[in-house]
Scaffold this motif. Structure first.
Motif, PDB file in Angstrom:
ATOM      1  N   UNK A  15      48.309 -77.332 105.033  1.00  0.00           N
ATOM      2  CA  UNK A  15      47.570 -77.971 106.119  1.00  0.00           C
ATOM      3  C   UNK A  15      46.135 -78.261 105.696  1.00  0.00           C
ATOM      4  N   UNK A  16      45.495 -77.312 105.016  1.00  0.00           N
ATOM      5  CA  UNK A  16      44.121 -77.515 104.568  1.00  0.00           C
ATOM      6  C   UNK A  16      44.034 -78.661 103.568  1.00  0.00           C
ATOM      7  N   UNK A  31      30.719 -77.468 102.100  1.00  0.00           N
ATOM      8  CA  UNK A  31      31.900 -77.370 102.969  1.00  0.00           C
ATOM      9  C   UNK A  31      33.085 -78.092 102.339  1.00  0.00           C
ATOM     10  N   UNK A  32      34.283 -77.531 102.512  1.00  0.00           N
ATOM     11  CA  UNK A  32      35.512 -78.166 102.053  1.00  0.00           C
ATOM     12  C   UNK A  32      35.979 -79.268 102.996  1.00  0.00           C
ATOM     13  N   UNK A  37      37.123 -81.956 111.094  1.00  0.00           N
ATOM     14  CA  UNK A  37      38.385 -81.516 110.501  1.00  0.00           C
ATOM     15  C   UNK A  37      38.577 -80.009 110.657  1.00  0.00           C
ATOM     16  N   UNK A  38      37.484 -79.244 110.621  1.00  0.00           N
ATOM     17  CA  UNK A  38      37.576 -77.796 110.826  1.00  0.00           C
ATOM     18  C   UNK A  38      38.086 -77.502 112.232  1.00  0.00           C
ATOM     19  N   UNK A  39      37.570 -78.220 113.230  1.00  0.00           N
ATOM     20  CA  UNK A  39      38.025 -78.026 114.607  1.00  0.00           C
ATOM     21  C   UNK A  39      39.490 -78.433 114.744  1.00  0.00           C
ATOM     22  N   UNK A  94      36.166 -73.751 105.961  1.00  0.00           N
ATOM     23  CA  UNK A  94      34.851 -74.199 105.483  1.00  0.00           C
ATOM     24  C   UNK A  94      34.663 -73.917 103.997  1.00  0.00           C
ATOM     25  N   UNK A  95      35.015 -72.695 103.566  1.00  0.00           N
ATOM     26  CA  UNK A  95      34.740 -72.279 102.189  1.00  0.00           C
ATOM     27  C   UNK A  95      35.975 -72.195 101.309  1.00  0.00           C
TER      28      UNK A  95
END
Length: 353
Positions: A15-16, A31-32, A37-39, A94-95
């Motif tokens: 998914x990431x 940030x990756x 996209x994080x939300x 994020x990381x």
């Protein structure tokens, strides 16, 4: 994957990767993924991205926006409101690394937040970079990653304050080496805390000012909590390789109803006031009760989750204090469960347990 509990960045690697491939929005330094996209990773997209948190989108947007600034994030809430779960997934998105973790306890030393020493090398060579043992926070500063501090209010107050310079100056002095470590762009801290458990150390006002606090509430409705429990039970069943069972949604709803009524001190219809037990009756405990019931049904029953499979787990979750909680539980059984239509099987099983 043979790990009993893979890290979020491992379990949800596909998914990431999919989000990163499609993410054309601007990303803060280090940030990756972009904040949007994080939300999406946290809340799901209704398709290939599964929801990790069921709740207010705005709360997650505030949390993610905080981490894109120079302020640290404090996730506050009663036990079982997914504080640790959210912090892990935020760090993973994020990381790409959720393992830079300090677990707060009453015995957490200052070295866990700052740095320690390899005393064999320290004695033979004196203070040197090779003898220094970096903490997870220090490694996050060096690599521009997210550091996590779990149960911050359990950490002794003087150790908590070791974070003040790190959060305000983004620098960690190392006087033994006459140097300092400056945080790289992308570094930040996510801390979790609750003020309901025993052994809590209040945060100093100086430390609180370094955090933006986001309060994670208990699920607002029965349906929302049933959804959370159902999803997490399914995930746990797969990771534990539990045999397939016919998981009755009605039984999950029954567990959630009991927990919510005892937690809130009244029945769902508001007609009957109830005494609350000493425990927190959290969603996490409800997940544990249902998972244990599925294991009982699969290994010692016919594979169908029934009232008898969950009754003993609920009793164990409610009766933490054998004196006062037993009174609360018996009163609830006799005044609510006994009279509730369709609950006779649960009443009998709970009485036997």
């Amino acid at each position: 994957m043979t790990a009993l509990r893979p890290h979020a960045e491992q379990f949800y690697a596909e998914e990431l990767a999919a989000l990163a491939a499609d993410d054309d929005r601007s990303r803060p330094p280090g940030w990756r993924l972009s904040p949007q996209a994080v939300v999406t990773y946290l809340l799901g997209d209704g398709g290939k991205i599964s929801p990790k948190y069921v709740g207010s989108r705005r709360l997650m947007e505030v949390a993610v926006a905080t981490l894109a600034t120079d302020r640290a994030l404090l996730l506050l809430g009663v036990p079982g409101t997914a504080k640790t779960w959210v912090s892990e997934h935020l760090a993973a998105a994020i990381s790409g690394d959720s393992t830079l973790l300090v677990q707060g306890t009453a015995g957490t030393p200052e070295e866990a937040i700052r740095y320690g020493w390899n005393y064999a090398r320290l004695l033979s060579e004196g203070p040197s970079p090779a003898a220094l043992v970096p903490s997870p926070v220090l490694r996050a500063m060096e690599t521009g990653a997210i550091a996590r501090v779990e149960e911050l209010t359990r950490v002794p107050s003087d150790v908590q304050d070791a974070l003040i310079t790190i959060l305000s100056e983004k620098t960690l002095p190392v006087p033994e080496l006459n140097t300092e470590v400056q945080a790289q762009r992308g570094f930040n801290v996510i801390a979790t805390a609750n003020d309901r458990d025993r052994g809590v150390n209040e945060l100093s006002s100086a430390l609180r000012r370094r955090f933006n606090t986001v309060v994670l509430p208990v699920p607002a409705t029965v349906d929302e909590e049933v959804d959370i429990v159902t999803r997490r039970v399914a995930q746990l069943g797969r990771s534990l390789d539990l045999p397939e069972t016919t998981t009755a949604l009605d039984e999950i709803r029954r567990v959630v109803t009991v927990f919510r009524e005892l937690r809130g001190g009244q029945t769902d219809d508001g007609r009957t006031k109830l005494k609350s037990p000493t425990g927190t009756m959290s969603t996490a405990e409800a997940i544990s009760v249902v998972t244990n019931g599925i294991a009982l049904a699969a290994h010692f029953g016919d594979g169908v989750l029934r009232a008898g499979d969950i009754a003993s787990g609920i009793v164990g979750a409610v009766v933490k204090d054998p004196v006062s909680d037993r009174v609360v539980w018996r009163e609830y059984l006799e005044t609510v469960v006994r009279e509730r239509p369709g609950w006779a099987d649960f009443y009998r099983a709970a009485r036997d347990a």
